[in-house]
Design an enzyme around this catalytic site. Structure first.
Site, short mmCIF file in Angstrom:
data_model
loop_
_atom_site.label_atom_id
_atom_site.label_comp_id
_atom_site.label_asym_id
_atom_site.label_seq_id
_atom_site.Cartn_x
_atom_site.Cartn_y
_atom_site.Cartn_z
N CYS A 59 -3.82 4.15 8.32
CA CYS A 59 -3.74 3.67 9.88
C CYS A 59 -2.93 4.42 10.65
O CYS A 59 -2.91 3.98 11.96
CB CYS A 59 -3.66 2.21 9.75
SG CYS A 59 -4.74 1.28 8.43
N ASN A 94 0.76 -1.20 -0.01
CA ASN A 94 0.05 0.04 -0.12
C ASN A 94 0.81 1.19 0.03
O ASN A 94 0.48 2.23 -0.36
CB ASN A 94 -1.09 0.15 1.18
CG ASN A 94 -0.37 -0.42 2.40
OD1 ASN A 94 0.70 -1.26 2.48
ND2 ASN A 94 -0.44 0.26 3.62
#
Ligand code: PLP
Length: 507
Positions: A327, A154
């Site tokens: 996150c 990612n």
């Protein structure tokens, strides 16, 4: 400097929901209120939609319907595989082989399992995040029950040779879990061809809704429920299904062939972006592999530039990018992925991820490059960067100083506020703007100095002349001024009242 329409280049964090997905979700919410587990007529349509969605999604990844369960998100699916397999295999077999650049939903779960006795080995990766395949046979042995490796990363966009990893895992009698969250829609996936035992997916990365994921479990591969309760999802995931989300996920999946095709066109944009970026700033480090990478992702280290400031400047112009995984964003802790590929903490804090969507245009890229060029020439708006050592007693208690604390409540529990601080909410900040004095020196404060620049630039855009932010935030100030912190922190703190209540959602 011209203002272009907003440019959203944070598609690895999440994607805009497709219009057809919204339409399906609304329809299901309105018409399919029956519980899919009930037997009467009102529930039949719900059950039918649930199973049709499963068939649709399964077909897009080359799986059988009975091999898919829907989950609340991909993080849950990753947790389910890791925890249920450890419970099944330990203490007979205790070793899991993984990579150090996995998503936090893998890394944190591995840390949790290590505390329960699991042995975790990490495969080394190169400077662009590609697993060093020749090390794999040395690290896998008869005690290894599971190999875990994401298809695409990612942060760097690196794409692994999944087929080879699966082959080596199977040759040693281990199962293979592949996190396909970033790969789906961007590169072709076929669970049979790639020989995966488990694969995890998330709807919101492919223009679907948030809060729904899918877990592929190869026929016959062991798995146990993670959420215990009812018999939903073949007894493997209790809880009444979020049917509207699942149907929305299936609708997004129907568009995957078109998405793949559009994403393939990003590769040219990406190449061009890197070329032109190198012309503007020759010392940039590209942390994305030139080949074996997602067509939409570019991770760049900008030597000498604090990524928090550049991200805030981008935000000023309506450009959304991020420092790394969504996150871990508010902390600005150096990304574990960038550290694993060999960047120092300092280099990691100078890195930005650009992740295009299937509708990113050449014009968006030109606009972004233009902002970078102007920023480097100091032709973008400037805010004051205030070092913690500068914020001494004299400055703190000066009548012209106005401390604006935009920290989250949980950060304030850990570190008390500066004396005379005025507290406002970061996320609804526009509603506090009318409370700020225009004749004072505003110093915006956050916990680590990562998100306060955004507010400082926002104030600048709204016409405030003297605005700055506290570099390295309250953490830095507490460390630099321990005496002042001890004597004055938490004194005389004012909670600003936002303008208007209940204005949460725009009509
Ligand atoms: N795995 C990867 C590679 C991701 O990028 C993400 C989300 O960013 C996840 C897992 C978690 O997905 P979800 O948000 O559905 O829990």
């Amino acid at each position: 400097m011209f203002f272009h329409k907003d440019a959203y280049l944070d598609n690895n964090a999440t994607t805009r929901v497709d219009k057809s997905v919204t339409a399906v979700i609304r329809k299901v919410l309105r018409k399919c209120y029956g519980n899919p587990s009930s037997l009467y007529k009102a529930a039949h349509l719900s059950k039918e939609i649930l199973e049709e969605s499963r068939r649709t999604f399964a077909a897009t990844i080359g799986a059988g319907d009975e091999e898919i369960i829907f989950t609340g998100c991909a993080s849950e699916a990753n947790n389910q595989v890791l925890i249920s397999l450890f419970d099944r295999y330990a203490p007979g077999k205790k070793t899991i082989l993984s990579s150090p650049i996995e998503h936090p939903s893998i890394i944190s779960t591995l840390t949790y399992l290590e505390k329960k006795g699991a042995i975790v080995h990490f495969l080394p990766v190169d400077s662009t995040g590609l697993v060093l395949m020749d090390k794999l046979p040395d690290l896998i042995d008869n005690d290894t029950f599971l190999v875990v490796c994401m298809f695409a990363n990612n942060e760097t966009g690196s794409v692994q040779d999944i087929k080879t990893i699966a082959r080596i895992a199977h040759a040693h009698g281990a199962l293979f879990l592949c996190d396909c969250v970033q790969a789906i829609g961007k590169i072709p996936i076929n669970v049979r061809e790639q020989d995966l035992d488990y694969a995890t997916f998330s709807a919101h990365k492919i223009h679907g809704p948030k809060g729904v994921g899918a877990l592929y479990i190869k026929n016959g591969a062991p798995i146990s429920p993670f959420i215990h309760g009812g018999h939903q999802e073949a007894g493997l995931r209790a809880g009444t299904e979020g049917l509207h989300n699942i149907a929305g996920f299936a609708q997004a999946a129907k568009k995957l062939p078109g998405l793949l095709n559009k994403y393939s066109k990003n590769a040219e944009l990406k190449k061009n972006f890197i070329l032109r970026l190198r012309e503007i700033k020759p010392d940039v480090i590209i942390n994305t592999p030139p080949v074996s990478s997602l067509p939409n992702t570019i991770n760049v280290t900008f030597p000498g530039i604090d990524n928090a400031v550049l991200i805030a400047v981008f935000d000023y112009y309506g450009i959304a990018v991020s420092a790394g995984s969504a996150c871990s964003t508010p902390d600005n802790k150096a990304s574990h992925v960038l550290k694993a590929i060999g960047l120092t903490d300092d280099q990691a804090r100078r890195s930005i991820r650009f992740s295009m969507s299937d509708s990113t245009t050449r014009r968006d890229i030109t606009f972004i490059l233009d902002v970078i060029r102007k920023f480097l020439m100091k032709k973008t708006p400037q805010v004051n960067m205030i070092a913690p050592s500068f914020l001494n007693k004299t400055v703190l208690f000066d009548d012209r100083t106005y401390i604006l604390d935009v920290r989250f409540w949980y950060d304030k529990v850990k570190i008390k506020s500066l004396p005379n601080a005025h507290e406002a909410s970061f996320f609804s900040f526009s509603r506090y703007l009318c409370r700020l004095p225009r004749d004072k020196n505003i110093i915006v404060v956050c916990q680590g100095g990562f998100y306060s620049p955004m507010i400082a630039f926002y104030c600048k855009r709204k016409g405030f002349k003297n605005v700055g932010f506290l570099m390295s935030g309250m953490e830095g100030w507490k460390a630099a001024q321990p005496e002042l912190y001890k004597r004055f922190s938490g004194q005389n703190v004012v909670k600003l009242q936002p303008r208007g209540y209940n204005a949460i959602l725009p009509h």
